[in-house]
Design an enzyme around this catalytic site. Structure first.
Site, short mmCIF file in Angstrom:
data_model
loop_
_atom_site.label_atom_id
_atom_site.label_comp_id
_atom_site.label_asym_id
_atom_site.label_seq_id
_atom_site.Cartn_x
_atom_site.Cartn_y
_atom_site.Cartn_z
N ARG A 152 0.87 -1.18 0.00
CA ARG A 152 0.00 0.00 0.00
C ARG A 152 0.90 1.23 0.00
NH1 ARG A 152 -5.09 -2.07 0.89
NH2 ARG A 152 -5.21 -3.92 2.20
N ASP A 178 -9.90 -0.86 -5.72
CA ASP A 178 -10.37 0.47 -6.11
C ASP A 178 -9.28 1.52 -5.97
OD1 ASP A 178 -10.47 0.12 -3.34
OD2 ASP A 178 -12.01 1.65 -3.10
N THR A 180 -5.99 1.09 -6.19
CA THR A 180 -5.04 0.87 -7.28
C THR A 180 -5.57 1.46 -8.58
OG1 THR A 180 -4.48 -1.23 -6.25
CG2 THR A 180 -3.81 -0.95 -8.54
N THR A 206 -10.60 -7.44 -5.96
CA THR A 206 -11.26 -7.09 -4.72
C THR A 206 -11.90 -8.32 -4.15
OG1 THR A 206 -13.34 -6.18 -3.92
CG2 THR A 206 -12.98 -6.04 -6.26
N ILE A 207 -11.28 -8.84 -3.14
CA ILE A 207 -11.80 -10.09 -2.55
C ILE A 207 -13.19 -9.84 -1.98
CG2 ILE A 207 -10.88 -9.84 -0.21
CD1 ILE A 207 -9.82 -12.77 -0.56
N ASP A 208 -13.46 -8.59 -1.59
CA ASP A 208 -14.77 -8.27 -1.01
C ASP A 208 -15.86 -8.16 -2.08
OD1 ASP A 208 -13.18 -7.93 1.17
OD2 ASP A 208 -13.48 -5.78 1.35
N MET A 251 -13.64 -11.39 5.54
CA MET A 251 -13.37 -10.10 4.93
C MET A 251 -14.69 -9.46 4.47
SD MET A 251 -10.70 -12.20 4.29
CE MET A 251 -10.82 -12.74 2.63
N GLU A 307 -15.91 -8.10 8.42
CA GLU A 307 -15.04 -7.22 9.22
C GLU A 307 -15.56 -5.79 9.35
OE1 GLU A 307 -11.96 -6.96 5.48
OE2 GLU A 307 -11.15 -6.42 7.42
N TYR A 359 -6.41 -14.08 7.08
CA TYR A 359 -5.11 -14.14 6.40
C TYR A 359 -4.89 -15.46 5.69
CZ TYR A 359 -4.00 -9.61 8.23
OH TYR A 359 -4.03 -8.27 8.47
P1 ATP Z 1 -7.58 -3.60 -1.55
O1 ATP Z 1 -8.75 -4.31 -2.09
O2 ATP Z 1 -6.54 -4.49 -1.01
O3 ATP Z 1 -7.92 -2.45 -0.65
P2 ATP Z 1 -6.65 -1.46 -3.18
O4 ATP Z 1 -6.11 -1.36 -4.56
O5 ATP Z 1 -7.85 -0.61 -2.91
O6 ATP Z 1 -6.88 -2.97 -2.87
P3 ATP Z 1 -5.07 0.25 -1.53
O7 ATP Z 1 -4.00 -0.10 -0.56
O8 ATP Z 1 -6.21 1.06 -1.07
O9 ATP Z 1 -5.50 -1.12 -2.16
O10 ATP Z 1 -4.42 1.04 -2.75
C1 ATP Z 1 -3.41 0.49 -3.57
C2 ATP Z 1 -2.53 1.57 -4.12
O11 ATP Z 1 -3.29 2.60 -4.71
C3 ATP Z 1 -1.67 2.21 -3.06
O12 ATP Z 1 -0.39 2.36 -3.59
C4 ATP Z 1 -2.35 3.53 -2.77
O13 ATP Z 1 -1.42 4.51 -2.38
C5 ATP Z 1 -3.02 3.87 -4.08
N1 ATP Z 1 -4.27 4.60 -3.87
C6 ATP Z 1 -5.26 4.26 -3.02
N2 ATP Z 1 -6.30 5.12 -3.09
C7 ATP Z 1 -5.96 6.05 -4.03
C8 ATP Z 1 -6.61 7.21 -4.56
N3 ATP Z 1 -7.82 7.59 -4.17
N4 ATP Z 1 -5.94 7.91 -5.50
C9 ATP Z 1 -4.71 7.54 -5.91
N5 ATP Z 1 -4.06 6.45 -5.45
C10 ATP Z 1 -4.66 5.71 -4.52
MG MG Z 2 -9.22 -0.69 -1.30
#
Ligand code: ATP
Ligand code: MG
Length: 445
Positions: A152, A178, A180, A206-208, A251, A307, A359
């Protein structure tokens, strides 16, 4: 004309180069089954959606798949793959499919893995990219996690595009949730500002199952089957003890799909608690009273909690992770302590076993359903990128693989609708009350 839906997909240029695909199998057979650009998949298959009055971009999604002409000359491609956010079963399967499709179908020979999410693009992280080829990825689908690592944070868009330029990368696959994909979208905007020809295609993770316009995200099926095993254990424990209770946390930060589907898959859950449906602990309708009644009647009970459920009952942690997501308070431990102390206070011994398989679920390898899904998502991501499509995700919608603009996918989160047939089926399966709130709570809402 409403702008609620706009499924138009951006392109970084026109496709003028014949696809190398027809000649890519060993026998030289034509196997491509090209998809035409005017093939669409309906957004809603429910009659009464008034589709006649709408523009095609408002009600239909572009079909995914290989096109007869591509944008890129395969010899000029340097493709990058990055996995971000939390772990999810199937990440390696998607990586494998992208590498194999690029290599075998399009003859691309420069493929690099960016390590530890967007952090790997940051110059200060000093992480070299990993060279990828079909041999390296051959067996990775049998392993959990991501061979590239995931993280992250590190989403400095300027630095990411700087790194893309320095690496001469002109194709990027972003595998993540989202957050990412929001970052990927910003990256495409910066690419446009700099007038670069770099395409960015996402595979939603997105596992959720909380990303919109995707029937089901990869890893979800595996998550439900692993959660099923945890609920089974909780049920056995509960049935084997006097006033036995099993509590399982799964989750689902904002969407209770895993909990809802696991409830239906097991038929052993008596209380399914999800973020979308608030509940209270005390009072005549509250969970604790309901549990007492259930134990009076049946001598055992199984509670499955997502969660993100019941956060209103807990003190906010006030903390955030490096990606800026709110850290949730632990509803599982809170319920465990509350239930045990409640039964103690009424002089009834509670035999509660708490299982948190989160986990184990995240880190497990994908099941066959998810594996084949990952393979197809990855391959279709490559087909899209080859045509210069950008700022889009690959998704399965109405049983077809489609292109979805990132903008649309992240515009709102997918949630369990408490009025939906899914939740109605859950209520029937658990026999839990429709609401565990008091009438006064409802009025106050
Ligand atoms: P997960 O389902 O595990 O939450 P995710 O992609 O939402 O997956 P995050 O840790 O929230 O996981 O974000 C992944 C990457 O995207 C990180 O490097 C984070 O800094 C970046 N990121 C998250 N939210 C934003 C946003 N709104 N704008 C730009 N970059 C973002
Ligand atoms: Mg997320």
């Amino acid at each position: 004309m409403s702008n609620e839906f706009d499924f138009r997909i951006k392109k970084i240029g026109d496709c003028k180069i014949p696809s190398p695909m027809p000649f890519s199998n060993i026998q030289g057979d034509r196997i491509a089954n090209f998809v035409r650009d005017d093939q669409y998949v309906l957004h809603s298959v429910i009659k009464g959606d008034n589709q006649d009055k709408k523009n095609v971009y408002e009600y239909a999604l572009e079909m995914a798949g290989p096109r007869e002409k591509v944008f890129f000359n395969p010899g000029h491609i340097h493709a990058g793959i990055v996995t971000c956010g939390g772990l999810c079963p199937g990440l390696n399967g998607v990586i494998r499919a992208i590498v194999r499709t690029l290599w075998q179908r399009y003859n691309v020979r420069r493929i690099s893995g960016v390590q530890y999410g967007y952090v790997g693009f940051m110059p200060e992280s000093n992480l070299p990219v990993k060279t990828l080829d079909p041999d390296i990825v051959d067996d990775i689908h049998n392993m959990g996690g991501s061979i590239l690592g995931s993280a992250r944070g590190g989403s400095d868009v300027i630095k990411i595009v700087d790194a893309l330029e320095q690496l001469n990368m002109n194709m990027l696959f972003t595998i993540g949730g989202d957050g990412t994909q929001r970052c990927a979208l910003e990256v495409t905007e910066e690419i446009e500002r700099r007038n670069l020809k770099i395409t960015v295609v996402g595979v939603p993770k997105t596992i959720d199952n909380d990303i919109s316009f995707i029937d089901k995200s990869f890893g979800f099926d595996t998550a439900v089957s692993k959660a099923e095993a945890a609920v089974h254990a909780a049920h056995v424990e509960a049935k084997s003890a006097i006033d036995g209770m099993g509590l399982v946390k799964v989750m689902g930060r904002e969407a209770g799909f895993i909990a809802a589907h696991t409830t239906l898959a097991t038929s052993d859950v008596n209380f399914c608690l999800i973020p979308e449906v608030p509940f209270r602990l005390d009072g005549e309708r509250g969970l604790l009273k309901q549990l007492e009644r259930r134990l009076d009647r049946r001598k055992h009970a199984v509670i499955l909690v997502a969660e993100g459920a019941g956060q209103e009952l807990l003190k906010e942690t006030g903390e955030k992770d490096p990606s800026g997501n709110k850290k949730l308070a632990d509803i599982g431990l809170f319920l465990k302590d509350s239930i045990i102390s409640h039964f103690k206070s009424i002089g009834r011994e509670a035999n509660l076993k708490y299982i948190d398989p989160s986990y184990m679920i995240r880190a497990s390898k994908a099941n066959p359903n998810d594996s084949l899904y990952c393979a197809r998502l990855g391959a279709n991501a490559v087909h899209a990128a080859m045509t210069g499509r950008t700022a889009m995700l690959i998704s399965e919608w109405n049983n077809c693989f489609v292109h979805v603009p990132i903008q649309m996918a992240v515009s709102k989160k997918n949630r369990v609708d408490p009025e939906s047939p899914l939740w109605r089926d859950v209520l029937e399966a658990t026999q839990q009350p429709i609401t565990m709130m008091d009438t006064a709570d409802k009025k106050n809402k």
